[in-house]
Design an enzyme around this catalytic site. Sequence first.
Site, mmCIF file in Angstrom:
data_model
loop_
_atom_site.group_PDB
_atom_site.id
_atom_site.type_symbol
_atom_site.label_atom_id
_atom_site.label_comp_id
_atom_site.label_asym_id
_atom_site.label_seq_id
_atom_site.Cartn_x
_atom_site.Cartn_y
_atom_site.Cartn_z
ATOM 1 N N CYS A 1 0.859 -1.186 0.000
ATOM 2 C CA CYS A 1 0.000 0.000 0.000
ATOM 3 C C CYS A 1 0.895 1.236 0.000
ATOM 4 C CB CYS A 1 -0.904 -0.003 1.226
ATOM 5 S SG CYS A 1 -1.823 1.544 1.461
ATOM 6 N N CYS B 1 -0.722 6.402 6.343
ATOM 7 C CA CYS B 1 -1.733 5.596 7.047
ATOM 8 C C CYS B 1 -1.068 4.332 7.562
ATOM 9 C CB CYS B 1 -2.890 5.241 6.093
ATOM 10 S SG CYS B 1 -4.143 4.161 6.846
ATOM 11 N N CYS C 1 -3.291 -0.446 9.015
ATOM 12 C CA CYS C 1 -3.039 -1.878 8.791
ATOM 13 C C CYS C 1 -1.628 -2.198 9.286
ATOM 14 C CB CYS C 1 -3.186 -2.219 7.313
ATOM 15 S SG CYS C 1 -4.828 -1.922 6.645
ATOM 16 N N CYS D 1 -8.058 3.167 -1.080
ATOM 17 C CA CYS D 1 -7.654 2.108 -0.135
ATOM 18 C C CYS D 1 -7.889 0.733 -0.751
ATOM 19 C CB CYS D 1 -8.443 2.246 1.165
ATOM 20 S SG CYS D 1 -8.159 0.894 2.338
ATOM 21 N N GLN E 1 -20.886 -8.066 9.699
ATOM 22 C CA GLN E 1 -19.451 -8.291 9.597
ATOM 23 C C GLN E 1 -18.875 -7.575 8.378
ATOM 24 O OE1 GLN E 1 -17.600 -9.646 11.793
ATOM 25 N NE2 GLN E 1 -18.767 -11.158 12.948
ATOM 26 N N GLU F 1 -30.856 -9.395 21.132
ATOM 27 C CA GLU F 1 -29.937 -8.324 20.749
ATOM 28 C C GLU F 1 -30.443 -7.021 21.342
ATOM 29 O OE1 GLU F 1 -27.431 -5.688 19.459
ATOM 30 O OE2 GLU F 1 -27.030 -7.811 19.053
ATOM 31 N N ASN G 1 -22.095 -14.479 20.445
ATOM 32 C CA ASN G 1 -21.328 -13.676 19.492
ATOM 33 C C ASN G 1 -21.206 -12.258 20.054
ATOM 34 O OD1 ASN G 1 -19.965 -12.873 17.187
ATOM 35 N ND2 ASN G 1 -21.838 -12.519 16.009
ATOM 36 N N CYS H 1 -14.425 -12.063 18.585
ATOM 37 C CA CYS H 1 -13.510 -11.199 17.826
ATOM 38 C C CYS H 1 -12.333 -10.780 18.686
ATOM 39 C CB CYS H 1 -14.249 -9.971 17.289
ATOM 40 S SG CYS H 1 -14.976 -8.926 18.569
#
Length: 374
Positions: free
Chosen positions: A3, A11, A14, A87, A211, A261, A306, A333
């Site tokens: 990148c 940036c 990442c 990006c 997601q 939820e 989750n 996650c």
Amino acid sequence: MQCHHFDAGRCRSCAWMGQAYDDQVAAKQRHCRGLLAAWPDLTWLEPHRSREEGFRNKAKMVVAGTLEAPTLGILDPSGAGVDLRDCGLHEPGLAAALPALADFVTRAAVAPYDLATRRGELKHLLVTRSPDGELMVRFVLRSTEPVTRIRKHLPALHAALPELVVVSANVQPEHKAVLEGEREIALSPRETLAMRVNGLTLRLRPQGFFQTNTEVAAALYRQGRDWVEEVAPASVWDLYCGVGGFALHVAAPGRLVTGVEVSEEAVAAARATAEDARLPGLRFEAADATTWAQAQEAGPELVVLNPPRRGVGPELCAWLEGSGVGHVVYSSCNAVSLARDLAALPSFAPRRARLFDMFPQTTHHEVMVLLERR
């Protein structure tokens, strides 16, 4: 993946950019296995890999710069905008829409918000692309002042982006690092984006969660469905169900499935999907997962978890320990909070685990574990 923004130091979002993808996946697997080393009998399945680039279905763009030359991307340490319209993580169809949105900022005279002076209106552009190529665009504004101008110029935006089907304005008046506010103003007849996954059409509303990586999310749902089918429970709770991804995938004749939820927006979307698909034995509740579970007279045979990054926490773990639940499918996650929660569930033995690389080029991941009561 390389990148030019990363290489130039513009940036660094990442953190693993430039590292070989095989090495990234192996490092995430080692990280998760190390955190769950207290369960040596846990069987680890082959990690599910992602495309290295062009996988993000959602762009969260800070709007800065000037009305004549807005930037869509991030802010540098001085507060100036860094334009990231190109990006490489975004799906190609998503990236292709960003120039038209930048032009719209100028056309509709929606001044970018300036952090230093606290002037301007447009803070963020949130853009989501469905598997069918349709788009949802949300304008995060300081106030409702620009809404009339946005409405006036929407026909021009639709002409530039025929795939645009859902448009809304979110009002975030506070000067702090909060992405969006509570108030959402619909600016289009349609209020849901159709996210077609594994033959199901999940309906995503503007404030709902889905997601970021559609292909890996589909694999995650398939794995959860397969593990549930192996257990073949008569009753399932999907806690922290979001728009109902797991609940909808595990619905089956003769099985009672309840999704819980806290977001009413997400629950409304899940109910709409269930009604459209005519799936049996499904219901959804808008409530805090822990409070709701504690209030029930009896638990189900299997629970799907989750949760957000913080995990489920000690109260829900204590409820699970004392319940009659026989199996848990836990999708996390954050392997750190996952390990903490598993340690608080000594009555359950983790049997199988699988890494899903939802976020290439970063340290983030998703890991799913099947637990069985001892």
